[in-house]
Design an enzyme around this catalytic site. Structure first.
Site, PDB file in Angstrom:
ATOM      1  N   ASP A 151       0.825  -1.214   0.000  1.00  0.00           N
ATOM      2  CA  ASP A 151       0.000   0.000   0.000  1.00  0.00           C
ATOM      3  C   ASP A 151       0.857   1.261   0.000  1.00  0.00           C
ATOM      4  O   ASP A 151       0.486   2.280  -0.563  1.00  0.00           O
ATOM      5  CB  ASP A 151      -0.915   0.040   1.231  1.00  0.00           C
ATOM      6  CG  ASP A 151      -1.859  -1.147   1.279  1.00  0.00           C
ATOM      7  OD1 ASP A 151      -1.862  -1.939   0.318  1.00  0.00           O
ATOM      8  OD2 ASP A 151      -2.571  -1.288   2.288  1.00  0.00           O
ATOM      9  N   ASP A 233      -2.544   5.339  -3.002  1.00  0.00           N
ATOM     10  CA  ASP A 233      -1.963   4.158  -2.374  1.00  0.00           C
ATOM     11  C   ASP A 233      -1.280   3.370  -3.478  1.00  0.00           C
ATOM     12  O   ASP A 233      -1.835   3.209  -4.575  1.00  0.00           O
ATOM     13  CB  ASP A 233      -3.050   3.273  -1.735  1.00  0.00           C
ATOM     14  CG  ASP A 233      -3.447   3.753  -0.337  1.00  0.00           C
ATOM     15  OD1 ASP A 233      -3.108   4.895   0.029  1.00  0.00           O
ATOM     16  OD2 ASP A 233      -4.110   2.974   0.378  1.00  0.00           O
ATOM     17  N   HIS A 282      -7.566  -0.106  -4.000  1.00  0.00           N
ATOM     18  CA  HIS A 282      -6.527  -1.058  -4.398  1.00  0.00           C
ATOM     19  C   HIS A 282      -7.028  -1.945  -5.536  1.00  0.00           C
ATOM     20  O   HIS A 282      -8.013  -2.658  -5.401  1.00  0.00           O
ATOM     21  CB  HIS A 282      -6.054  -1.914  -3.220  1.00  0.00           C
ATOM     22  CG  HIS A 282      -5.568  -1.054  -2.085  1.00  0.00           C
ATOM     23  ND1 HIS A 282      -5.329  -1.537  -0.838  1.00  0.00           N
ATOM     24  CD2 HIS A 282      -5.297   0.275  -2.031  1.00  0.00           C
ATOM     25  CE1 HIS A 282      -4.913  -0.540  -0.051  1.00  0.00           C
ATOM     26  NE2 HIS A 282      -4.899   0.572  -0.762  1.00  0.00           N
ATOM     27  N   ASP A 284      -5.572  -4.546  -6.764  1.00  0.00           N
ATOM     28  CA  ASP A 284      -5.033  -5.901  -6.817  1.00  0.00           C
ATOM     29  C   ASP A 284      -5.948  -7.003  -6.274  1.00  0.00           C
ATOM     30  O   ASP A 284      -5.490  -8.117  -5.994  1.00  0.00           O
ATOM     31  CB  ASP A 284      -3.635  -5.964  -6.180  1.00  0.00           C
ATOM     32  CG  ASP A 284      -3.592  -5.425  -4.765  1.00  0.00           C
ATOM     33  OD1 ASP A 284      -4.622  -4.913  -4.290  1.00  0.00           O
ATOM     34  OD2 ASP A 284      -2.519  -5.510  -4.137  1.00  0.00           O
ATOM     35  N   CYS A 386      -0.541  -7.972  -1.309  1.00  0.00           N
ATOM     36  CA  CYS A 386      -0.568  -6.833  -0.373  1.00  0.00           C
ATOM     37  C   CYS A 386       0.468  -6.944   0.738  1.00  0.00           C
ATOM     38  O   CYS A 386       1.011  -5.937   1.179  1.00  0.00           O
ATOM     39  CB  CYS A 386      -1.924  -6.732   0.305  1.00  0.00           C
ATOM     40  SG  CYS A 386      -3.277  -6.449  -0.794  1.00  0.00           S
TER      41      CYS A 386
HETATM   42  O1  DAV Z   1     -12.031  -5.932  -0.884  1.00  0.00           O
HETATM   43  O2  DAV Z   1     -11.220  -6.278  -2.741  1.00  0.00           O
HETATM   44  C1  DAV Z   1      -8.720  -5.472  -1.462  1.00  0.00           C
HETATM   45  C2  DAV Z   1      -7.658  -4.618  -0.894  1.00  0.00           C
HETATM   46  C3  DAV Z   1      -6.341  -5.160  -1.098  1.00  0.00           C
HETATM   47  N1  DAV Z   1      -5.302  -4.290  -0.538  1.00  0.00           N
HETATM   48  C4  DAV Z   1     -11.175  -5.729  -1.687  1.00  0.00           C
HETATM   49  C5  DAV Z   1     -10.032  -4.809  -1.340  1.00  0.00           C
END
Ligand code: DAV
Length: 401
Positions: A151, A233, A282, A284, A386
């Site tokens: 992040d 981020d 995010h 990913d 992450c």
């Molecule tokens: O709920 O898909 C994922 C966050 C990953 N850093 C989600 C958020």
């Protein structure tokens, strides 16, 4: 919204320009006791990564220690599951439950051992007290954790950037990484810290939650963060050599993306892609570039610009649904962390041991699954992507589009 790029050519794997060679044999680690003047004169940067898939040599793995429940501020309320709201309200400033954290810690220790076994040098942030309260002229908060280096830290070539993250509780998160940053700098890395956001009230739409339309506004391009100042981020970005893909989200605004584009220069093109996501934060767990020609997508969050990949000849593969039980505690995220995977090279992928359908998909794609158990660690909001930052991969700057 996709920003069409002149650089989206149909040639593949063109190899141009500045090349930073890296490799473990070339890097000598400075002794922290060594005076700066006597540092090793190195010509190769210990930091070097251009994409999500070249052979991983060194990674930072986050820490569970002292993870602290944040206050339920608007920017957090806009993204976390509603099931966490009361818990955060009641426990702000306290550590997360001891037994849960003990399990998460042992999972992460095992994850580090597995990475080392795969030949990767594992580095860790410092243990600091995230529960300590702090004030700036604009706000008061406690910290969060140093669990998710993805992040904060964005590696683009030999440059490691401390991102201007959007959550107030993360204002001082960089402190846990400063020993590492100084070491990388001494050894030749380019170390950048993005303009620190003030995080005054102007950065946030304080009525975002009150509007009662939390889940509808992202489709209209409205997020909890404003354009008051740059913020992003690092986890909102996916790197593919000269092309970098990112999303606008509750943590990443246009000014943040513009700052980054200007910082890294015209060797790179940042493309904004958006997924149908009612609480974007995010990229990913929505769109993951696995290796040249292969992108993993979230079937619940279709990407509006997926044709960019298809036209360039990439295979677009849908991630299987996560198998994490519905009642498993996920304080920060959805269970789609099943697709939040770390590539160790073109053939090896780190995947959760519990996510059998995802493993089966990868095996069908000819990838070797390196299985890790992150069930309790994932409650803090991250999978293997992450929980890590790939500091050095053995590869060079190429174009894949
Ligand atoms: O709920 O898909 C994922 C966050 C990953 N850093 C989600 C958020």
């Amino acid at each position: 919204m996709f920003i069409p790029a002149g650089s989206l050519l149909n040639t593949t794997f063109r190899q141009l320009g500045r090349k930073v060679i890296c490799g473990p044999v070339l890097v000598t680690r400075s002794k922290s006791s060594q005076p700066y003047e006597q540092r090793n004169e190195l010509t190769k940067s210990p930091v070097c990564s251009y994409n999500e898939w070249d052979c991983l040599e060194e990674a930072i793995v986050g820490r569970v220690e002292n993870a602290t429940v944040p206050e339920l501020t608007p920017e957090i309320q806009a993204v976390i599951p509603e099931t966490s709201w009361d818990y955060f309200k009641e426990n702000a400033g306290k550590f997360f439950p001891t037994e849960h954290m003990r399990k998460a810690r042992s999972e992460i220790a095992e994850f580090c051992r597995i990475l080392e076994h795969e030949g990767i040098t594992v580095r860790r942030p410092d243990i600091i007290d995230h529960a300590k309260s702090f004030s700036t002229p604009d706000f008061t908060s406690t910290g969060l954790y140093a669990a998710m280096p993805r992040d904060l830290l964005l590696v683009i070539g030999d440059e490691i950037i401390e991102s201007p993250m959007a959550w107030r509780c993360r204002f001082f998160e960089y402190r846990a990484y400063r020993s590492l940053m100084k070491e990388y700098f001494r050894d030749g890395a380019k170390w950048t810290t993005a303009p620190k956001p003030l995080m005054s009230d102007e950065l946030y739409d304080m009525d975002y939650i009150k509007s009662g339309k939390r889940l509808e506004l992202p489709a209209k391009g409205r997020y909890v963060t404003t354009e008051f100042e740059p913020c992003f981020d690092a986890a909102d970005f996916q790197r593919a050599g000269r092309d970098i893909f990112c999303q606008l989200s509750h943590t990443t605004n246009r000014m943040g993306i513009d700052w980054l584009q200007r910082q890294i220069g015209d060797e790179y093109t940042i493309h904004i892609v958006q997924c149908q996501d009612d609480a974007p934060m995010h990229i990913d767990a929505s769109l993951c570039l696995l290796k040249p020609g292969l992108v993993l997508v979230n079937p619940d969050r279709p990407c509006y610009q997926i044709d960019v990949f298809k036209k360039a000849g990439w295979d677009v593969v849908e991630a299987p649904r996560p198998t994490t039980p519905r009642d498993h505690t996920m304080w920060f995220s959805s269970t789609w962390l099943s697709m939040n995977v770390l590539m160790l090279d073109h053939n090896r992928v780190v995947v959760d041991v519990n996510e059998i359908p995802t493993q089966k998909l990868f095996e069908k794609l000819g990838l070797e699954c390196i299985k890790v158990d992150l069930r309790f660690a994932s409650s803090l909001g991250g999978g293997s992507h992450c929980w890590t930052c790939d500091v050095r991969r053995n590869g060079s700057l190429e174009s894949y589009f």
